[in-house]
Write an enzyme that holds these catalytic residues in place. Structure first.
Site, PDB file in Angstrom:
ATOM      1  N   LYS A   9      64.928 -63.101  41.890  1.00 43.24           N
ATOM      2  CA  LYS A   9      65.736 -61.927  42.232  1.00 43.24           C
ATOM      3  C   LYS A   9      67.292 -62.273  42.250  1.00 43.24           C
ATOM      4  O   LYS A   9      67.555 -63.626  42.363  1.00 43.24           O
ATOM      5  CB  LYS A   9      65.186 -61.345  43.634  1.00 43.24           C
ATOM      6  CG  LYS A   9      63.559 -60.779  43.418  1.00 43.24           C
ATOM      7  CD  LYS A   9      63.409 -60.443  44.926  1.00 43.24           C
ATOM      8  CE  LYS A   9      62.062 -59.973  44.873  1.00 43.24           C
ATOM      9  NZ  LYS A   9      61.574 -59.557  46.435  1.00 43.24           N
ATOM     10  N   TYR A  49      58.994 -51.308  40.540  1.00 46.19           N
ATOM     11  CA  TYR A  49      58.393 -50.928  41.791  1.00 46.19           C
ATOM     12  C   TYR A  49      57.769 -49.655  42.050  1.00 46.19           C
ATOM     13  O   TYR A  49      57.985 -49.066  43.312  1.00 46.19           O
ATOM     14  CB  TYR A  49      59.693 -51.289  42.674  1.00 46.19           C
ATOM     15  CG  TYR A  49      60.111 -52.507  42.932  1.00 46.19           C
ATOM     16  CD1 TYR A  49      59.259 -53.503  43.528  1.00 46.19           C
ATOM     17  CD2 TYR A  49      61.265 -53.200  42.408  1.00 46.19           C
ATOM     18  CE1 TYR A  49      59.554 -54.933  43.548  1.00 46.19           C
ATOM     19  CE2 TYR A  49      61.815 -54.655  42.238  1.00 46.19           C
ATOM     20  CZ  TYR A  49      60.596 -55.336  43.145  1.00 46.19           C
ATOM     21  OH  TYR A  49      61.245 -56.763  43.057  1.00 46.19           O
ATOM     22  N   PHE A  57      61.953 -47.822  52.059  1.00 43.37           N
ATOM     23  CA  PHE A  57      62.942 -48.945  51.327  1.00 43.37           C
ATOM     24  C   PHE A  57      63.035 -48.969  49.820  1.00 43.37           C
ATOM     25  O   PHE A  57      63.700 -49.636  49.254  1.00 43.37           O
ATOM     26  CB  PHE A  57      62.411 -50.362  51.755  1.00 43.37           C
ATOM     27  CG  PHE A  57      61.127 -50.777  51.385  1.00 43.37           C
ATOM     28  CD1 PHE A  57      60.740 -51.065  50.064  1.00 43.37           C
ATOM     29  CD2 PHE A  57      59.993 -50.612  52.513  1.00 43.37           C
ATOM     30  CE1 PHE A  57      59.627 -51.434  49.636  1.00 43.37           C
ATOM     31  CE2 PHE A  57      58.774 -50.855  51.882  1.00 43.37           C
ATOM     32  CZ  PHE A  57      58.537 -51.426  50.764  1.00 43.37           C
ATOM     33  N   ARG A  85      51.386 -67.414  43.666  1.00 45.70           N
ATOM     34  CA  ARG A  85      51.520 -66.576  45.129  1.00 45.70           C
ATOM     35  C   ARG A  85      51.548 -67.657  45.974  1.00 45.70           C
ATOM     36  O   ARG A  85      52.159 -67.633  46.936  1.00 45.70           O
ATOM     37  CB  ARG A  85      50.463 -65.782  45.117  1.00 45.70           C
ATOM     38  CG  ARG A  85      50.163 -64.396  44.208  1.00 45.70           C
ATOM     39  CD  ARG A  85      51.317 -63.542  44.217  1.00 45.70           C
ATOM     40  NE  ARG A  85      51.152 -62.555  45.564  1.00 45.70           N
ATOM     41  CZ  ARG A  85      52.101 -61.810  45.949  1.00 45.70           C
ATOM     42  NH1 ARG A  85      52.870 -61.579  45.087  1.00 45.70           N
ATOM     43  NH2 ARG A  85      51.629 -61.124  46.976  1.00 45.70           N
ATOM     44  N   ARG A 102      59.818 -69.292  49.143  1.00 41.92           N
ATOM     45  CA  ARG A 102      60.132 -68.387  50.309  1.00 41.92           C
ATOM     46  C   ARG A 102      60.358 -69.273  51.793  1.00 41.92           C
ATOM     47  O   ARG A 102      61.340 -69.283  52.432  1.00 41.92           O
ATOM     48  CB  ARG A 102      59.383 -67.342  50.556  1.00 41.92           C
ATOM     49  CG  ARG A 102      59.654 -66.357  49.366  1.00 41.92           C
ATOM     50  CD  ARG A 102      58.870 -65.128  49.607  1.00 41.92           C
ATOM     51  NE  ARG A 102      58.913 -64.149  48.639  1.00 41.92           N
ATOM     52  CZ  ARG A 102      57.800 -63.228  47.974  1.00 41.92           C
ATOM     53  NH1 ARG A 102      56.786 -63.194  48.856  1.00 41.92           N
ATOM     54  NH2 ARG A 102      58.199 -62.358  47.168  1.00 41.92           N
ATOM     55  N   ASN A 112      64.323 -62.234  49.683  1.00 45.21           N
ATOM     56  CA  ASN A 112      63.253 -63.205  49.725  1.00 45.21           C
ATOM     57  C   ASN A 112      63.181 -64.196  48.423  1.00 45.21           C
ATOM     58  O   ASN A 112      62.099 -64.695  47.975  1.00 45.21           O
ATOM     59  CB  ASN A 112      61.832 -62.736  50.143  1.00 45.21           C
ATOM     60  CG  ASN A 112      61.126 -61.650  49.384  1.00 45.21           C
ATOM     61  OD1 ASN A 112      61.704 -61.719  47.967  1.00 45.21           O
ATOM     62  ND2 ASN A 112      60.282 -60.910  49.917  1.00 45.21           N
ATOM     63  N   HIS A 115      59.945 -62.806  43.198  1.00 48.66           N
ATOM     64  CA  HIS A 115      58.646 -61.796  43.102  1.00 48.66           C
ATOM     65  C   HIS A 115      57.521 -62.403  41.979  1.00 48.66           C
ATOM     66  O   HIS A 115      58.090 -63.129  40.993  1.00 48.66           O
ATOM     67  CB  HIS A 115      59.076 -60.575  42.217  1.00 48.66           C
ATOM     68  CG  HIS A 115      57.978 -59.624  41.806  1.00 48.66           C
ATOM     69  ND1 HIS A 115      57.161 -58.896  42.812  1.00 48.66           N
ATOM     70  CD2 HIS A 115      57.376 -59.736  40.761  1.00 48.66           C
ATOM     71  CE1 HIS A 115      56.298 -58.309  42.133  1.00 48.66           C
ATOM     72  NE2 HIS A 115      56.336 -58.676  40.776  1.00 48.66           N
ATOM     73  N   GLU A 126      53.219 -55.863  34.143  1.00 51.14           N
ATOM     74  CA  GLU A 126      54.585 -56.386  34.667  1.00 51.14           C
ATOM     75  C   GLU A 126      55.108 -56.959  33.434  1.00 51.14           C
ATOM     76  O   GLU A 126      56.287 -56.866  33.123  1.00 51.14           O
ATOM     77  CB  GLU A 126      54.661 -57.236  35.966  1.00 51.14           C
ATOM     78  CG  GLU A 126      54.275 -56.436  37.148  1.00 51.14           C
ATOM     79  CD  GLU A 126      54.405 -57.095  38.399  1.00 51.14           C
ATOM     80  OE1 GLU A 126      54.305 -56.404  39.395  1.00 51.14           O
ATOM     81  OE2 GLU A 126      54.384 -58.320  38.346  1.00 51.14           O
TER      82      GLU A 126
END
Length: 149
Positions: A9, A49, A57, A85, A102, A112, A115, A126
């Site tokens: 990000k 998203y 948010f 993950r 993270r 964070n 993704h 995705e």
């Protein structure tokens, strides 16, 4: 071979953590098959998203993802979705284990760093949003025989 989508990000790019993140996936033995630094359009961010569309948010998340370049990647390997993950860590960096991306570098939920797809089906969706087939390279690293039986 399984594939997953990973995005560094804007905060991860701005903090100079791209090499660190890529290094962790390479050290784990995964194969990078797609990579690009890009500015994200509002339309792409909203589509990516979409699952959060009704959440309060959503607007600020879209705005954040569009605020600075991201690094979009596709990684390949056995069990790569679940393993990625674990490498990434919990969504809230304060809850993420040390040794995860993270846990080691994250500051807050809104910043964070990274993704990662949460399921094989999500990864497929995705990947197709962020990459076309011509942007993905299927190749076999010579180290593969040392990673898999």
């Amino acid at each position: 071979m399984e594939r997953t989508f990973i995005m560094i990000k804007p905060d991860g790019v701005q903090r100079g953590l791209v090499g660190e993140v890529i290094g962790r996936f390479e050290a784990k033995g995964f194969t990078l098959v797609g990579l690009k630094l890009m500015s994200v359009s509002k339309e792409l961010a909203e589509e990516h998203y979409d699952v959060h569309k009704e959440r309060p948010f959503f607007g600020s998340l879209v705005e954040f993802i569009c605020s600075s370049p991201v690094v979009a990647m596709v990684w390949e390997g056995e069990g790569v979705v679940a393993s990625a993950r674990k490498l990434i860590g919990a969504t809230n960096p304060l809850s993420a284990e040390p040794g995860t991306i993270r846990g080691d570098f994250g500051v807050s939920v809104g910043r964070n760093l990274i993704h990662g797809s949460d399921a094989i089906e999500t990864a497929q969706r995705e990947i197709s949003l962020w990459f076309n087939e011509k942007e993905l390279s299927s190749w076999e690293p010579t180290v593969k025989t040392w990673l898999y039986e």
